[in-house]
Design a protein around this motif. Structure first.
Motif, short mmCIF file in Angstrom:
data_model
loop_
_atom_site.label_atom_id
_atom_site.label_comp_id
_atom_site.label_asym_id
_atom_site.label_seq_id
_atom_site.Cartn_x
_atom_site.Cartn_y
_atom_site.Cartn_z
N THR A 119 -2.50 -1.73 6.70
CA THR A 119 -1.37 -1.60 5.77
C THR A 119 -0.17 -2.41 6.25
O THR A 119 0.49 -3.09 5.45
CB THR A 119 -0.99 -0.12 5.61
N ALA A 120 0.11 -2.34 7.56
CA ALA A 120 1.24 -3.08 8.10
C ALA A 120 1.04 -4.59 7.96
O ALA A 120 1.97 -5.32 7.59
CB ALA A 120 1.46 -2.70 9.56
N VAL A 121 -0.17 -5.07 8.26
CA VAL A 121 -0.44 -6.51 8.16
C VAL A 121 -0.33 -6.97 6.70
O VAL A 121 0.29 -8.01 6.41
CB VAL A 121 -1.83 -6.82 8.73
N LEU A 122 -0.92 -6.19 5.78
CA LEU A 122 -0.84 -6.56 4.37
C LEU A 122 0.60 -6.54 3.88
O LEU A 122 1.03 -7.43 3.11
CB LEU A 122 -1.71 -5.61 3.54
N ALA A 123 1.38 -5.52 4.31
CA ALA A 123 2.79 -5.47 3.91
C ALA A 123 3.56 -6.67 4.43
O ALA A 123 4.41 -7.23 3.73
CB ALA A 123 3.42 -4.16 4.40
N LEU A 124 3.26 -7.09 5.66
CA LEU A 124 3.96 -8.25 6.23
C LEU A 124 3.62 -9.53 5.45
O LEU A 124 4.50 -10.36 5.17
CB LEU A 124 3.58 -8.41 7.69
N LEU A 125 2.36 -9.68 5.07
CA LEU A 125 1.97 -10.84 4.27
C LEU A 125 2.65 -10.81 2.90
O LEU A 125 3.09 -11.85 2.39
CB LEU A 125 0.45 -10.88 4.11
N THR A 181 -3.99 2.80 -1.26
CA THR A 181 -4.29 1.71 -0.34
C THR A 181 -3.63 0.41 -0.76
O THR A 181 -3.23 -0.40 0.09
CB THR A 181 -5.81 1.51 -0.24
N ALA A 182 -3.49 0.20 -2.06
CA ALA A 182 -2.83 -1.01 -2.55
C ALA A 182 -1.36 -0.80 -2.83
O ALA A 182 -0.55 -1.71 -2.67
CB ALA A 182 -3.53 -1.50 -3.83
N VAL A 183 -0.98 0.42 -3.24
CA VAL A 183 0.40 0.69 -3.62
C VAL A 183 1.31 0.76 -2.40
O VAL A 183 2.43 0.24 -2.42
CB VAL A 183 0.48 1.99 -4.45
N THR A 184 0.83 1.38 -1.32
CA THR A 184 1.67 1.56 -0.14
C THR A 184 2.15 0.24 0.46
O THR A 184 3.35 0.09 0.73
CB THR A 184 0.91 2.38 0.92
N PRO A 185 1.28 -0.75 0.68
CA PRO A 185 1.80 -2.03 1.19
C PRO A 185 2.80 -2.70 0.26
O PRO A 185 3.77 -3.33 0.72
CB PRO A 185 0.54 -2.88 1.36
N VAL A 186 2.59 -2.55 -1.06
CA VAL A 186 3.52 -3.17 -2.01
C VAL A 186 4.90 -2.52 -1.90
O VAL A 186 5.93 -3.22 -1.86
CB VAL A 186 2.97 -3.06 -3.44
N LEU A 187 4.94 -1.19 -1.84
CA LEU A 187 6.23 -0.50 -1.72
C LEU A 187 6.92 -0.85 -0.41
O LEU A 187 8.14 -1.10 -0.37
CB LEU A 187 6.02 1.00 -1.84
N LEU A 188 6.17 -0.85 0.69
CA LEU A 188 6.76 -1.23 1.97
C LEU A 188 7.24 -2.68 1.95
O LEU A 188 8.29 -3.00 2.53
CB LEU A 188 5.74 -1.03 3.09
N ALA A 189 6.50 -3.54 1.27
CA ALA A 189 6.91 -4.94 1.19
C ALA A 189 8.18 -5.09 0.37
O ALA A 189 9.04 -5.93 0.68
CB ALA A 189 5.78 -5.78 0.58
N ILE A 190 8.34 -4.28 -0.68
CA ILE A 190 9.57 -4.34 -1.47
C ILE A 190 10.76 -3.91 -0.62
O ILE A 190 11.84 -4.54 -0.66
CB ILE A 190 9.43 -3.45 -2.72
N LEU A 191 10.60 -2.85 0.17
CA LEU A 191 11.68 -2.42 1.06
C LEU A 191 12.00 -3.51 2.09
O LEU A 191 13.17 -3.79 2.37
CB LEU A 191 11.30 -1.12 1.77
N GLY A 192 10.95 -4.10 2.66
CA GLY A 192 11.18 -5.17 3.63
C GLY A 192 11.84 -6.38 3.00
O GLY A 192 12.72 -7.00 3.61
N THR A 193 11.45 -6.72 1.79
CA THR A 193 12.08 -7.85 1.09
C THR A 193 13.55 -7.56 0.80
O THR A 193 14.40 -8.45 0.93
CB THR A 193 11.33 -8.14 -0.21
N ALA A 194 13.83 -6.34 0.38
CA ALA A 194 15.22 -5.97 0.12
C ALA A 194 16.07 -6.04 1.39
O ALA A 194 17.24 -6.43 1.34
CB ALA A 194 15.29 -4.56 -0.48
#
Length: 357
Positions: free
Chosen positions: A156-162, A37-50
Motif C-alpha cells: 500500500t505504501a509503495v503504491l501510494a508513493l507511486l 486495497t485500491a481505495v486506501t492507496p488513492v486516499l493516502l496519495a491524495i493526502l500526500g499530494t495535498a
C-alpha cells in the motif's frame, strides 16, 4: 388545499434528503470497504499530494521539469518518513525495558505509601513479564497472518508513493480530467466543488503539519533540557501522532512521560507532564485558532466525532483519514451553499419595471 401544513412538508422534504444522503454515504463506505486495497492507496496519495503540492509547485516555478520535480519530492518525503520511523522505533525499543521497570518501581512505591490500595498494582507489575510472554506466544501463533499484514502495508505504501508521483506530475491536467467526467452544463460547478474540496484537504494538511512541527520542536526541546533519553525519537513520534488530532497527541505525550519516568524518576516525569500539557495548551488556544482558521476550521466536537466514526469504520487508518475527508466534505457543502444562495438571490431579486427605466 394541501393535506399537510407547510412546516410538515418541509420537514418531510428534509428527512427525505437526509435519508438519501445517508444511503449514498453508506453505499460509498461499503464500496470503499470492498475495494479497500485500491481505495486506501488513492486516499493516502491524495493526502500526500495535498501536503507536497506547494513544494512541487515551487520546484516547477524554478524551471525544473515536472517529472523531475515530482521525483525529487517523493524521494524527499520517503527519506523524511523513513528516518522518522527509524528514530521512533529505535527509541522505543531502547527504552522499553526501562518503562516496564519504572512501572514496577512506581507500583512498589504506591504499595508502601498506600498499603493495600497499591497491592494490586504491584501484582500486575510483577506479573507483567508473564503476561507479555503469554501475549507474545499467542502473537507468535499468528506470525503468518502478521507477515501478510506487513506485506500488505508495504505494498500500500509503495503504491501510494507511486500515485503521489503521478498525481504531482499530472496535477495541471486535473481540471481537464474533472470536466471531461462531468456533463457539459455542470462543468463549472463540478470544477468549483473539486477545487474547494482539495483546497480544504490541502489547508488541513498544511496547517496540521505546521502545528505538528511546532509541537515536536517544543516537546523535544523540553525533553532535551530534562535529559530524557530518546528525546529526538519522542519528538518524531509527537510529529507523526499530530496527524490524528487530540488522540495522537495524547498517545505520544503518554509515551514521552513514561520514558521520562523510566529513566529519570517521578519528579522528572512530572516536569515532562508539565511540558506536554503546556504544549497542548499552546496548540489548543494559540496555534489551532491562528493557523487552522486560515486554512480550514472545524469545531472540536466535529473532529472527535469524525475520528470516532473513522476508527469504527477502518481502525487507525480511518482515524487518519477521517478529519481531512470531513474537511473536504465541509468544503463541498460550503461551495454548494454559496452557489445555492447566489442562485436563489438572483431568482428572487425583483426585475426592474418599465417605469424605472
Amino acid at each position: 388545499m394541501p393535506l399537510l401544513p407547510l412546516v410538515a412538508r418541509r420537514i418531510a422534504a428534509w428527512c427525505g434528503v437526509v435519508l438519501l444522503v445517508a444511503g449514498v454515504v453508506a453505499i460509498g463506505i461499503w464500496l470503499c470497504g470492498v475495494f479497500r486495497t485500491a481505495v486506501t492507496p488513492v486516499l493516502l496519495a491524495i493526502l500526500g499530494t495535498a501536503l507536497l503540492g506547494p513544494l512541487h509547485r515551487r520546484l516547477v516555478r524554478m524551471k525544473m521539469h515536472r517529472s523531475l520535480a515530482a521525483g525529487l519530492t517523493c524521494v524527499a518525503v520517503l527519506a523524511v518518513a523513513g528516518g522518522a520511523t527509524y528514530i521512533v522505533v529505535s527509541a522505543l525499543i531502547e527504552t522499553g525495558d526501562q518503562i516496564v521497570a519504572s512501572v514496577r518501581q512506581a507500583a512498589r512505591d504506591l504499595s508502601r505509601r498506600f498499603g493495600a490500595a497499591g497491592t494490586s498494582l504491584d501484582d500486575i507489575a510483577a506479573n507483567a513479564k508473564e503476561l507479555l510472554g503469554r501475549f507474545g506466544g499467542t502473537a507468535a501463533s499468528g506470525v503468518v497472518s502478521g507477515l501478510s499484514v506487513v506485506g500488505e502495508m508495504l505494498a500500500t505504501a509503495v503504491l501510494a508513493l507511486l500515485l503521489i508521483f503521478f498525481f504531482l506530475r499530472d496535477s495541471h491536467k486535473a481540471v481537464g480530467a474533472l470536466r471531461s467526467l462531468a456533463p457539459p452544463a455542470t462543468g463549472d460547478a463540478v470544477e468549483a466543488v473539486g477545487r474547494r474540496a482539495f483546497e480544504a484537504v490541502e489547508g488541513f494538511m498544511r496547517g496540521t503539519t505546521f502545528i505538528a512541527l511546532i509541537d515536536a520542536i517544543c516537546i523535544t526541546a523540553g525533553l532535551l533540557i530534562l535529559r530524557v533519553p530518546g528525546a529526538v525519537g519522542l519528538g518524531a513520534l509527537v510529529f507523526v501522532g499530530a496527524y490524528i488530532p487530540y488522540l495522537g497527541a495524547f498517545i505520544s505525550g503518554t509515551v514521552a512521560i513514561l520514558v521520562a519516568l523510566a529513566d529519570r524518576g517521578f519528579v522528572i516525569a512530572l516536569w515532562a507532564l508539565g511540558v506536554v500539557l503546556a504544549v497542548q495548551v499552546l496548540e489548543g488556544h494559540v496555534l489551532q485558532p491562528v493557523i487552522q482558521s486560515r486554512t480550514v476550521q472545524m469545531h472540536p466536537v466535529v473532529v472527535m466525532l469524525a475520528i470516532t466514526a473513522g476508527a469504527g469504520v477502518a481502525g487507525i487508518l480511518g482515524m487518519l483519514l477521517a478529519v481531512p475527508l470531513t474537511a473536504a466534505a465541509f468544503g463541498v457543502l460550503g461551495e454548494l451553499r454559496t452557489r445555492y444562495s447566489a442562485t436563489t438571490s438572483a431568482s428572487t431579486s425583483p426585475s426592474p419595471s418599465p417605469s424605472d427605466s
